[in-house]
Design a protein around this motif. Structure first.
Motif, PDB file in Angstrom:
ATOM      1  N   ARG A 219      22.468  22.503  35.382  1.00  0.00           N
ATOM      2  CA  ARG A 219      21.785  21.515  34.551  1.00  0.00           C
ATOM      3  C   ARG A 219      22.676  20.966  33.442  1.00  0.00           C
ATOM      4  O   ARG A 219      22.427  19.872  32.932  1.00  0.00           O
ATOM      5  CB  ARG A 219      20.508  22.127  33.972  1.00  0.00           C
ATOM      6  N   VAL A 220      23.700  21.711  33.061  1.00  0.00           N
ATOM      7  CA  VAL A 220      24.608  21.249  32.007  1.00  0.00           C
ATOM      8  C   VAL A 220      25.816  20.518  32.591  1.00  0.00           C
ATOM      9  O   VAL A 220      26.350  19.593  31.966  1.00  0.00           O
ATOM     10  CB  VAL A 220      25.090  22.434  31.133  1.00  0.00           C
ATOM     11  N   ALA A 221      26.228  20.899  33.789  1.00  0.00           N
ATOM     12  CA  ALA A 221      27.445  20.331  34.387  1.00  0.00           C
ATOM     13  C   ALA A 221      27.437  18.808  34.433  1.00  0.00           C
ATOM     14  O   ALA A 221      28.475  18.186  34.129  1.00  0.00           O
ATOM     15  CB  ALA A 221      27.663  20.920  35.778  1.00  0.00           C
ATOM     16  N   PRO A 222      26.319  18.137  34.806  1.00  0.00           N
ATOM     17  CA  PRO A 222      26.363  16.674  34.824  1.00  0.00           C
ATOM     18  C   PRO A 222      26.709  16.062  33.461  1.00  0.00           C
ATOM     19  O   PRO A 222      27.331  14.998  33.402  1.00  0.00           O
ATOM     20  CB  PRO A 222      24.954  16.284  35.263  1.00  0.00           C
ATOM     21  N   TYR A 223      26.332  16.750  32.388  1.00  0.00           N
ATOM     22  CA  TYR A 223      26.692  16.225  31.066  1.00  0.00           C
ATOM     23  C   TYR A 223      28.165  16.488  30.760  1.00  0.00           C
ATOM     24  O   TYR A 223      28.849  15.644  30.192  1.00  0.00           O
ATOM     25  CB  TYR A 223      25.820  16.828  29.960  1.00  0.00           C
ATOM     26  N   ILE A 224      28.650  17.652  31.142  1.00  0.00           N
ATOM     27  CA  ILE A 224      30.075  17.954  30.941  1.00  0.00           C
ATOM     28  C   ILE A 224      30.941  16.925  31.676  1.00  0.00           C
ATOM     29  O   ILE A 224      31.943  16.438  31.144  1.00  0.00           O
ATOM     30  CB  ILE A 224      30.402  19.371  31.444  1.00  0.00           C
ATOM     31  N   LEU A 225      30.534  16.568  32.882  1.00  0.00           N
ATOM     32  CA  LEU A 225      31.358  15.714  33.741  1.00  0.00           C
ATOM     33  C   LEU A 225      31.145  14.227  33.488  1.00  0.00           C
ATOM     34  O   LEU A 225      32.087  13.436  33.599  1.00  0.00           O
ATOM     35  CB  LEU A 225      31.067  16.042  35.203  1.00  0.00           C
ATOM     36  N   GLU A 226      29.903  13.837  33.173  1.00  0.00           N
ATOM     37  CA  GLU A 226      29.643  12.392  33.048  1.00  0.00           C
ATOM     38  C   GLU A 226      28.599  12.046  31.990  1.00  0.00           C
ATOM     39  O   GLU A 226      28.018  10.963  32.016  1.00  0.00           O
ATOM     40  CB  GLU A 226      29.209  11.819  34.396  1.00  0.00           C
ATOM     41  N   GLU A 227      28.347  12.955  31.066  1.00  0.00           N
ATOM     42  CA  GLU A 227      27.411  12.743  29.959  1.00  0.00           C
ATOM     43  C   GLU A 227      26.012  12.335  30.455  1.00  0.00           C
ATOM     44  O   GLU A 227      25.367  11.453  29.904  1.00  0.00           O
ATOM     45  CB  GLU A 227      27.958  11.733  28.950  1.00  0.00           C
ATOM     46  N   ASN A 228      25.541  13.017  31.490  1.00  0.00           N
ATOM     47  CA  ASN A 228      24.216  12.782  32.052  1.00  0.00           C
ATOM     48  C   ASN A 228      23.341  13.998  31.756  1.00  0.00           C
ATOM     49  O   ASN A 228      23.605  15.099  32.244  1.00  0.00           O
ATOM     50  CB  ASN A 228      24.330  12.552  33.565  1.00  0.00           C
ATOM     51  N   SER A 229      22.287  13.796  30.962  1.00  0.00           N
ATOM     52  CA  SER A 229      21.417  14.913  30.562  1.00  0.00           C
ATOM     53  C   SER A 229      20.092  14.925  31.309  1.00  0.00           C
ATOM     54  O   SER A 229      19.164  15.641  30.935  1.00  0.00           O
ATOM     55  CB  SER A 229      21.148  14.851  29.055  1.00  0.00           C
ATOM     56  N   ASP A 230      19.987  14.154  32.392  1.00  0.00           N
ATOM     57  CA  ASP A 230      18.709  13.989  33.072  1.00  0.00           C
ATOM     58  C   ASP A 230      18.144  15.280  33.666  1.00  0.00           C
ATOM     59  O   ASP A 230      16.930  15.407  33.841  1.00  0.00           O
ATOM     60  CB  ASP A 230      18.833  12.956  34.196  1.00  0.00           C
ATOM     61  N   LEU A 231      19.003  16.241  33.996  1.00  0.00           N
ATOM     62  CA  LEU A 231      18.516  17.458  34.645  1.00  0.00           C
ATOM     63  C   LEU A 231      17.939  18.479  33.662  1.00  0.00           C
ATOM     64  O   LEU A 231      17.378  19.488  34.082  1.00  0.00           O
ATOM     65  CB  LEU A 231      19.641  18.104  35.463  1.00  0.00           C
ATOM     66  N   LEU A 232      18.070  18.215  32.358  1.00  0.00           N
ATOM     67  CA  LEU A 232      17.476  19.129  31.369  1.00  0.00           C
ATOM     68  C   LEU A 232      17.009  18.317  30.171  1.00  0.00           C
ATOM     69  O   LEU A 232      17.637  18.277  29.122  1.00  0.00           O
ATOM     70  CB  LEU A 232      18.475  20.205  30.944  1.00  0.00           C
ATOM     71  N   ARG A 233      15.859  17.677  30.368  1.00  0.00           N
ATOM     72  CA  ARG A 233      15.290  16.839  29.303  1.00  0.00           C
ATOM     73  C   ARG A 233      14.435  17.718  28.386  1.00  0.00           C
ATOM     74  O   ARG A 233      13.221  17.586  28.305  1.00  0.00           O
ATOM     75  CB  ARG A 233      14.487  15.696  29.917  1.00  0.00           C
ATOM     76  N   PHE A 234      15.098  18.631  27.726  1.00  0.00           N
ATOM     77  CA  PHE A 234      14.459  19.589  26.824  1.00  0.00           C
ATOM     78  C   PHE A 234      15.208  19.501  25.500  1.00  0.00           C
ATOM     79  O   PHE A 234      16.432  19.650  25.468  1.00  0.00           O
ATOM     80  CB  PHE A 234      14.549  20.999  27.409  1.00  0.00           C
ATOM     81  N   THR A 235      14.472  19.234  24.413  1.00  0.00           N
ATOM     82  CA  THR A 235      15.150  18.942  23.160  1.00  0.00           C
ATOM     83  C   THR A 235      15.670  20.197  22.454  1.00  0.00           C
ATOM     84  O   THR A 235      15.143  21.301  22.629  1.00  0.00           O
ATOM     85  CB  THR A 235      14.225  18.191  22.189  1.00  0.00           C
ATOM     86  N   ILE A 236      16.679  19.984  21.641  1.00  0.00           N
ATOM     87  CA  ILE A 236      17.250  21.071  20.851  1.00  0.00           C
ATOM     88  C   ILE A 236      16.210  21.642  19.894  1.00  0.00           C
ATOM     89  O   ILE A 236      16.130  22.869  19.706  1.00  0.00           O
ATOM     90  CB  ILE A 236      18.492  20.565  20.093  1.00  0.00           C
ATOM     91  N   GLN A 237      15.370  20.788  19.316  1.00  0.00           N
ATOM     92  CA  GLN A 237      14.383  21.312  18.368  1.00  0.00           C
ATOM     93  C   GLN A 237      13.332  22.166  19.078  1.00  0.00           C
ATOM     94  O   GLN A 237      12.852  23.168  18.517  1.00  0.00           O
ATOM     95  CB  GLN A 237      13.729  20.178  17.593  1.00  0.00           C
ATOM     96  N   ASN A 238      12.976  21.835  20.312  1.00  0.00           N
ATOM     97  CA  ASN A 238      12.048  22.689  21.057  1.00  0.00           C
ATOM     98  C   ASN A 238      12.699  24.021  21.416  1.00  0.00           C
ATOM     99  O   ASN A 238      12.048  25.075  21.383  1.00  0.00           O
ATOM    100  CB  ASN A 238      11.570  21.980  22.326  1.00  0.00           C
ATOM    101  N   ALA A 239      13.975  23.983  21.785  1.00  0.00           N
ATOM    102  CA  ALA A 239      14.687  25.228  22.085  1.00  0.00           C
ATOM    103  C   ALA A 239      14.799  26.102  20.841  1.00  0.00           C
ATOM    104  O   ALA A 239      14.667  27.337  20.916  1.00  0.00           O
ATOM    105  CB  ALA A 239      16.075  24.909  22.632  1.00  0.00           C
ATOM    106  N   TYR A 240      15.042  25.475  19.699  1.00  0.00           N
ATOM    107  CA  TYR A 240      15.113  26.207  18.423  1.00  0.00           C
ATOM    108  C   TYR A 240      13.768  26.872  18.124  1.00  0.00           C
ATOM    109  O   TYR A 240      13.713  28.034  17.710  1.00  0.00           O
ATOM    110  CB  TYR A 240      15.493  25.235  17.316  1.00  0.00           C
ATOM    111  N   LYS A 241      12.683  26.139  18.378  1.00  0.00           N
ATOM    112  CA  LYS A 241      11.344  26.708  18.184  1.00  0.00           C
ATOM    113  C   LYS A 241      11.133  27.917  19.081  1.00  0.00           C
ATOM    114  O   LYS A 241      10.655  28.969  18.645  1.00  0.00           O
ATOM    115  CB  LYS A 241      10.299  25.626  18.459  1.00  0.00           C
TER     116      LYS A 241
END
Length: 291
Positions: A219-241
């Motif tokens: 889920r992170v690899a597409p962002y590392i390779l091409e800045e695509n976050s579509d596979l994990l549309r979960f916000t940082i603030q929700n993860a922090y919660k």
């Protein structure tokens, strides 16, 4: 259990609602800010309500899919006043991510009303929610859980019954601190590698074929390779919660939480920087800038 009511038709709740109504159930939902567009649900026959308590009074099952513990408490015993409106014999299904101790306290109040509460926390993403393929982590009285199973199967591919009331929420926090913590660790090391000019294709390929392979990397690899976050549309603030909920639970249980503290600190630093609405894979870029 013919009349199903929902509060929280957001990114995850919309998929749940759509699958409930397309699979033959009568659906009612609270029309409120934070919902995804609901015109499709209304076209399918769902009825919107503007008052949560009035809706709760006519339902057999009330499904909650809200942000977290404060919102669940507010819906049931706060401004929503739905608990007071429930008919005896009704079932509350809490699909939110919540603190187990609060869930168990609320369940006692629900039982005093002659009703039952089942926690059915979700994993997977909005994509699987729309497809009716969520994982549900369930806690509740066995008889009530089995009574609900046909309904839950409308929107779940896998159902894991973890134990009594609160166990589903406990399992969700365990799942999330592992999965989101792993995503955060991968993002941190990717930021380090990118900052040093490493070939990211080689890095991702190496991780995939080694001990770091798995769902988090996928889920992170597409962002590392091409800045695509579509596979994990979960916000940082929700993860922090969620990390905070896990740490509160671990503290209540007297359990070790050194690693979980580190995850929460990293996410909290990004939230404090105003980056909380970014999706989790975007940490790859955000962590290239030293806090």
């Amino acid at each position: 259990m013919t009349k199903i009511a929902m509060i929280g038709v957001g990114l995850m709740g919309h998929g749940i609602a759509k699958n409930i109504i397309t699979k033959g159930r009568e659906l009612h939902f609270l029309d409120q800010i934070g919902n995804q567009p609901t015109e499709d649900l209304v076209t399918l026959g769902a009825k919107p309500w503007h008052n949560a308590a009035e809706m709760a009074a006519i339902c057999d099952v009330l499904i909650l899919c809200v942000t977290g513990t404060p919102q669940v408490e507010d819906v049931l015993v706060g401004t929503g006043a739905t608990l007071a409106a429930l008919r005896p014999g009704s079932i509350v299904v809490d699909c939110s991510t919540a603190i187990p101790s609060s869930t168990r306290a609320l369940a006692e109040k629900v039982q005093e009303k002659g009703c039952q509460l089942v926690d059915a926390a979700m994993t997977r993403t909005p994509k699987e929610a729309e497809e009716g393929r969520l994982n549900l982590l369930v806690g509740g009285e066995p008889k009530t859980v089995e009574q609900l199973r046909p309904l839950l199967e409308c929107f779940a591919e896998n159902i894991f019954v973890a134990g009594g009331v609160g166990s589903g929420h406990q399992l969700k926090l365990i799942h999330n601190i592992v999965s989101l913590g792993t995503v955060t660790l991968i993002a941190e090391v990717a930021a380090c590698a990118i900052g040093d000019g490493m070939d990211v294709d080689a890095m991702v390929d190496c991780l995939r074929k080694g001990g770091a392979g798995g769902a988090a990397l996928d889920r992170v690899a597409p962002y590392i390779l091409e800045e695509n976050s579509d596979l994990l549309r979960f916000t940082i603030q929700n993860a922090y919660k969620d990390a905070g909920y896990y740490n509160q639970m671990a503290t209540e249980l007297g359990a070790a939480r050194l690693m979980a503290d580190a995850v929460q600190k990293t996410l909290g630093t990004l939230v404090e920087r105003g980056e909380g609405t970014a999706f989790m894979p975007e940490q790859v870029k955000l962590l290239q800038n030293k806090p």
